[in-house]
Design an enzyme around this catalytic site. Structure first.
Site, PDB file in Angstrom:
ATOM      1  N   GLU A  33      -8.995  94.231 -54.107  1.00  0.00           N
ATOM      2  CA  GLU A  33      -9.071  95.526 -54.780  1.00  0.00           C
ATOM      3  C   GLU A  33      -9.181  95.219 -56.271  1.00  0.00           C
ATOM      4  O   GLU A  33      -8.337  94.494 -56.813  1.00  0.00           O
ATOM      5  CB  GLU A  33      -7.796  96.319 -54.486  1.00  0.00           C
ATOM      6  CG  GLU A  33      -7.846  97.710 -55.067  1.00  0.00           C
ATOM      7  CD  GLU A  33      -6.615  98.545 -54.731  1.00  0.00           C
ATOM      8  OE1 GLU A  33      -5.812  98.126 -53.865  1.00  0.00           O
ATOM      9  OE2 GLU A  33      -6.464  99.603 -55.346  1.00  0.00           O
ATOM     10  N   ARG A 257       1.857  86.079 -46.338  1.00  0.00           N
ATOM     11  CA  ARG A 257       1.497  86.013 -47.754  1.00  0.00           C
ATOM     12  C   ARG A 257       1.946  84.678 -48.328  1.00  0.00           C
ATOM     13  O   ARG A 257       2.986  84.145 -47.948  1.00  0.00           O
ATOM     14  CB  ARG A 257       2.216  87.103 -48.552  1.00  0.00           C
ATOM     15  CG  ARG A 257       1.807  88.493 -48.248  1.00  0.00           C
ATOM     16  CD  ARG A 257       2.581  89.459 -49.133  1.00  0.00           C
ATOM     17  NE  ARG A 257       1.944  89.617 -50.419  1.00  0.00           N
ATOM     18  CZ  ARG A 257       0.868  90.391 -50.606  1.00  0.00           C
ATOM     19  NH1 ARG A 257       0.319  91.045 -49.611  1.00  0.00           N
ATOM     20  NH2 ARG A 257       0.336  90.499 -51.796  1.00  0.00           N
ATOM     21  N   LYS A 267       0.271  92.302 -58.031  1.00  0.00           N
ATOM     22  CA  LYS A 267      -0.502  92.697 -59.197  1.00  0.00           C
ATOM     23  C   LYS A 267       0.231  93.764 -60.005  1.00  0.00           C
ATOM     24  O   LYS A 267       0.132  93.795 -61.232  1.00  0.00           O
ATOM     25  CB  LYS A 267      -1.870  93.223 -58.757  1.00  0.00           C
ATOM     26  CG  LYS A 267      -2.839  92.103 -58.434  1.00  0.00           C
ATOM     27  CD  LYS A 267      -4.186  92.632 -58.014  1.00  0.00           C
ATOM     28  CE  LYS A 267      -4.148  93.099 -56.584  1.00  0.00           C
ATOM     29  NZ  LYS A 267      -5.489  93.379 -56.035  1.00  0.00           N
TER      30      LYS A 267
HETATM   31  P1  ATP Z   1      -1.040  92.442 -54.534  1.00  0.00           P
HETATM   32  O1  ATP Z   1       0.144  92.889 -53.761  1.00  0.00           O
HETATM   33  O2  ATP Z   1      -0.812  91.189 -55.301  1.00  0.00           O
HETATM   34  O3  ATP Z   1      -1.631  93.514 -55.363  1.00  0.00           O
HETATM   35  P2  ATP Z   1      -3.008  92.880 -52.587  1.00  0.00           P
HETATM   36  O4  ATP Z   1      -2.872  92.436 -51.187  1.00  0.00           O
HETATM   37  O5  ATP Z   1      -2.863  94.308 -52.855  1.00  0.00           O
HETATM   38  O6  ATP Z   1      -2.075  91.991 -53.460  1.00  0.00           O
HETATM   39  P3  ATP Z   1      -5.819  92.686 -52.691  1.00  0.00           P
HETATM   40  O7  ATP Z   1      -6.708  92.675 -53.857  1.00  0.00           O
HETATM   41  O8  ATP Z   1      -5.836  93.880 -51.841  1.00  0.00           O
HETATM   42  O9  ATP Z   1      -4.348  92.418 -53.205  1.00  0.00           O
HETATM   43  O10 ATP Z   1      -6.009  91.375 -51.825  1.00  0.00           O
HETATM   44  C1  ATP Z   1      -7.244  90.792 -51.514  1.00  0.00           C
HETATM   45  C2  ATP Z   1      -7.034  89.835 -50.378  1.00  0.00           C
HETATM   46  O11 ATP Z   1      -6.148  88.796 -50.777  1.00  0.00           O
HETATM   47  C3  ATP Z   1      -6.414  90.514 -49.181  1.00  0.00           C
HETATM   48  O12 ATP Z   1      -7.057  90.062 -48.016  1.00  0.00           O
HETATM   49  C4  ATP Z   1      -4.983  90.091 -49.238  1.00  0.00           C
HETATM   50  O13 ATP Z   1      -4.417  90.062 -47.969  1.00  0.00           O
HETATM   51  C5  ATP Z   1      -5.074  88.709 -49.873  1.00  0.00           C
HETATM   52  N1  ATP Z   1      -3.840  88.403 -50.588  1.00  0.00           N
HETATM   53  C6  ATP Z   1      -3.287  89.086 -51.604  1.00  0.00           C
HETATM   54  N2  ATP Z   1      -2.123  88.546 -51.985  1.00  0.00           N
HETATM   55  C7  ATP Z   1      -1.929  87.471 -51.191  1.00  0.00           C
HETATM   56  C8  ATP Z   1      -0.905  86.480 -51.075  1.00  0.00           C
HETATM   57  N3  ATP Z   1       0.166  86.491 -51.859  1.00  0.00           N
HETATM   58  N4  ATP Z   1      -1.058  85.516 -50.135  1.00  0.00           N
HETATM   59  C9  ATP Z   1      -2.124  85.483 -49.352  1.00  0.00           C
HETATM   60  N5  ATP Z   1      -3.124  86.381 -49.396  1.00  0.00           N
HETATM   61  C10 ATP Z   1      -3.036  87.370 -50.299  1.00  0.00           C
HETATM   62 MG    MG Z   2      -4.159  95.750 -51.897  1.00  0.00          MG
END
Ligand code: ATP
Ligand code: MG
Length: 551
Positions: A33, A257, A267
């Site tokens: 995102e 994660r 984020k």
């Molecule tokens: P955050 O909570 O840091 O905002 P998010 O999951 O909302 O993370 P996205 O931009 O939606 O962030 O994530 C893009 C991809 O990266 C998704 O497939 C997500 O599952 C993966 N991802 C994000 N954070 C992690 C993490 N800590 N470990 C492994 N994969 C991750």
């Molecule tokens: Mg997300």
């Protein structure tokens, strides 16, 4: 990834799927995102998704999950592309969930026509209050049994902008008593009169994550849609929507994660650190972001190696940041150019050195046979590190002390003859003599010394600023603590040395090169450097606190 390493659970699944002929090729996607910069957790997901298709054949798309118009910005899109490329991966297609808004709208109409979706006039509070609990069923909305015609009409008018934000939603019509709370008539669309970074003002209704993600996977014919564990309960809805819409059957798989000690990884929290100026920006070298790590001097190879070694798990866990630092050191040891820099100078005068000056040769990298050598100017006035001299040393002190000998790296053996002080009694310089026959590479002195010191010639030295970083947080897992995570910020995470003395070869330091300041640590040139001064970031120290597990 080496062949001997045992397969992770996804590799095992894919192995089976390819053998059984279920798939001819593997298609994955990395779906960020664009509401922040990528962090090391994302790197784990990138390495996994791109790694699988590289290994098994197929491709990976980069898909921006940009269905929420409010938080997304073009700056983030650019930084994400830059970071994925820098990590060393190439996506097949650059895609945006917002490109599917028309198709998603058609899908919504299809569900309405099937009697599987309805427009609900309830407020979000009303919807929440009727949701039930994990042990009690929810209650049906009063709007649940609207006719298909009425639903089509209202949904169309939602799209046209006739209703204010939050006044209506489109919900799937599943089962308000379902054991999975997410299946209790989940919201598919909400009204939001907001400008979108790509579609502008075309839409004032936006699909929810659950009504965009799986559908986008399906449109792209993604075979393995890999996400993190918190989406396990969403899988049932993911499958339900694909089944009812009769579209390409993508499948969702979950892994834990990636968490890392002494940092935070969401984020939302990283954005707080940036907005509240606890750090200088998303690319502050203390941040766990890809851009921060790059600026700090971490290499892409080291980050990929870390992701491989940490592996993927099906249960939440937190990995020691020491493993990441270990991978960085291992890679830099092979690549970094050795240079001599004195942080806290003590002047040494070599009283019997009459040549004025000369050049000595020093290896650029003893780990690299093709690394070559550089010339380092040597003269009668040198700086050594103040901590490398002790007036009353204990036994087995092999550095400089009165009457004691040491080797100056790549140059001569010297002996300390006299300690000079100012009126206040502070040591201002050391008078030493050198052994002319002891020059490195042609030493015929027969003298053995145990200590070797780094040094720089006073009149040839250049100055630089150093930024030394420590962990950003004082506790291993700030997010799991009781108080706000920001209370655990380490107040000493940045130490600045305004002016250190470096050998002149560093004058031509390049941003893309890594340096080892001998006996001090790994450093990289920072973007704040200018013609008026050089700034180096300490990437990581030389000492390794982390031991790889045997076996
Ligand atoms: P955050 O909570 O840091 O905002 P998010 O999951 O909302 O993370 P996205 O931009 O939606 O962030 O994530 C893009 C991809 O990266 C998704 O497939 C997500 O599952 C993966 N991802 C994000 N954070 C992690 C993490 N800590 N470990 C492994 N994969 C991750
Ligand atoms: Mg997300």
């Amino acid at each position: 990834m080496s062949e001997e390493k045992s397969l992770n659970f996804l590799e095992e699944l894919i192995d089976q799927d390819l053998k059984s002929g279920r798939y001819k090729q593997i298609v994955t996607r990395f779906p960020p995102e664009p509401n922040g910069y990528l962090h090391i957790g994302h790197a784990a997901s990138i390495v996994l998704n791109f790694g699988l298709t590289a290994r098994y054949g197929g491709y990976t798309n980069l898909r921006f999950d940009d269905t929420n118009p409010v938080t997304e910005e073009t700056e983030y899109v650019e930084s994400i592309k830059n970071d994925v490329k820098w990590l060393g991966f190439e996506w097949k297609n650059e895609l945006y969930a917002s490109d599917y808004f028309d198709t998603l709208y058609e899908y919504a109409l299809k569900l309405i026509r099937l009697g599987l979706a309805y427009v609900d006039d309830s407020t979000s509070e009303e919807i929440a209050s009727m949701k039930g609990t994990p042990t009690e069923p929810g209650r049906n909305s009063a709007y649940r049994d609207r006719t298909i015609e009425e639903n089509l009409d209202l949904f169309e008018r939602m799209r046209k902008g006739e209703f204010p934000d939050g006044s209506r939603t489109l919900r799937a019509r599943i089962d308000m008593a379902h054991t999975n709370m997410l299946m209790r008539d989940p919201i598919l669309y909400r009204i939001k009169h907001a400008h979108h970074h790509r579609t502008g003002d075309k839409w004032c209704i936006y699909p929810m994550y659950d009504f965009a993600h799986g559908q986008s996977d399906s449109i792209e014919q993604v075979t393995h849609s890999i996400c993190t564990l918190e989406f396990v309960p969403h899988r049932e809805l993911y499958d339900w929507l694909i089944e009812k819409l009769e579209i390409y059957p993508s499948h969702q798989y979950e892994f834990a994660r990636r968490n890392l000690t002494y940092t935070v990884m969401s984020k939302r929290k990283l954005l707080q650190l940036v907005n509240e100026k606890h750090v200088s920006g998303w690319d502050d070298p203390r941040m766990p972001t890809i851009s921060g790590m790059r600026r700090r001097g971490y290499t892409a190879a080291a980050i990929r190696e870390f992701c491989d070694r940490a592996g993927i798990a099906r249960r939440d866990n937190i990995v020691d940041v020491g493993l990441l630092e270990f991978c960085v050191r291992e890679d830099l040891n092979k690549k970094a150019l050795r240079r001599m820099v004195v942080f806290d100078p003590l002047k040494v005068v070599i009283t019997n050195y009459e040549k004025g000056e000369e050049m000595v040769l020093s290896e650029n990298n003893p780990e690299d046979p093709n690394g070559g050598e550089r010339e380092v100017p040597f003269s009668a006035e040198l700086y050594i590190e103040r901590e490398d001299f002790m007036e009353n040393p204990p036994k087995k002190y092999f550095r400089l002390a009165p009457g004691q000998m040491v080797r100056l790296k790549s140059a001569y053996i010297i002996r300390c003859d006299e300690v000079i002080r100012d009126a206040a009694g502070n040591i201002t310089e050391l008078h030493c003599s050198y052994i002319p026959e002891s020059k490195s590479g042609s030493d015929t002195s027969g003298i053995n010394v145990k200590g070797t010191l780094h040094w720089v010639s006073v009149k040839h030295a250049i100055t630089a600023e150093l930024r030394l970083y420590d962990r950003l947080f004082k506790v291993e897992d700030p997010s799991s603590e009781e108080s706000d995570f920001k209370e655990y910020i380490n107040p000493d995470s940045l130490q600045v040395l305004k002016s250190v003395f470096a050998e002149p070869a560093l004058k031509t330091a390049k941003f893309e090169d890594a340096y080892q300041f001998i006996r001090k640590g790994y450093f990289v040139l920072d973007k704040d450097s200018s013609t008026s001064g050089m700034v180096f970031n300490r990437t990581v120290g030389l000492k390794d606190g982390w031991k790889p597990q045997k076996g």
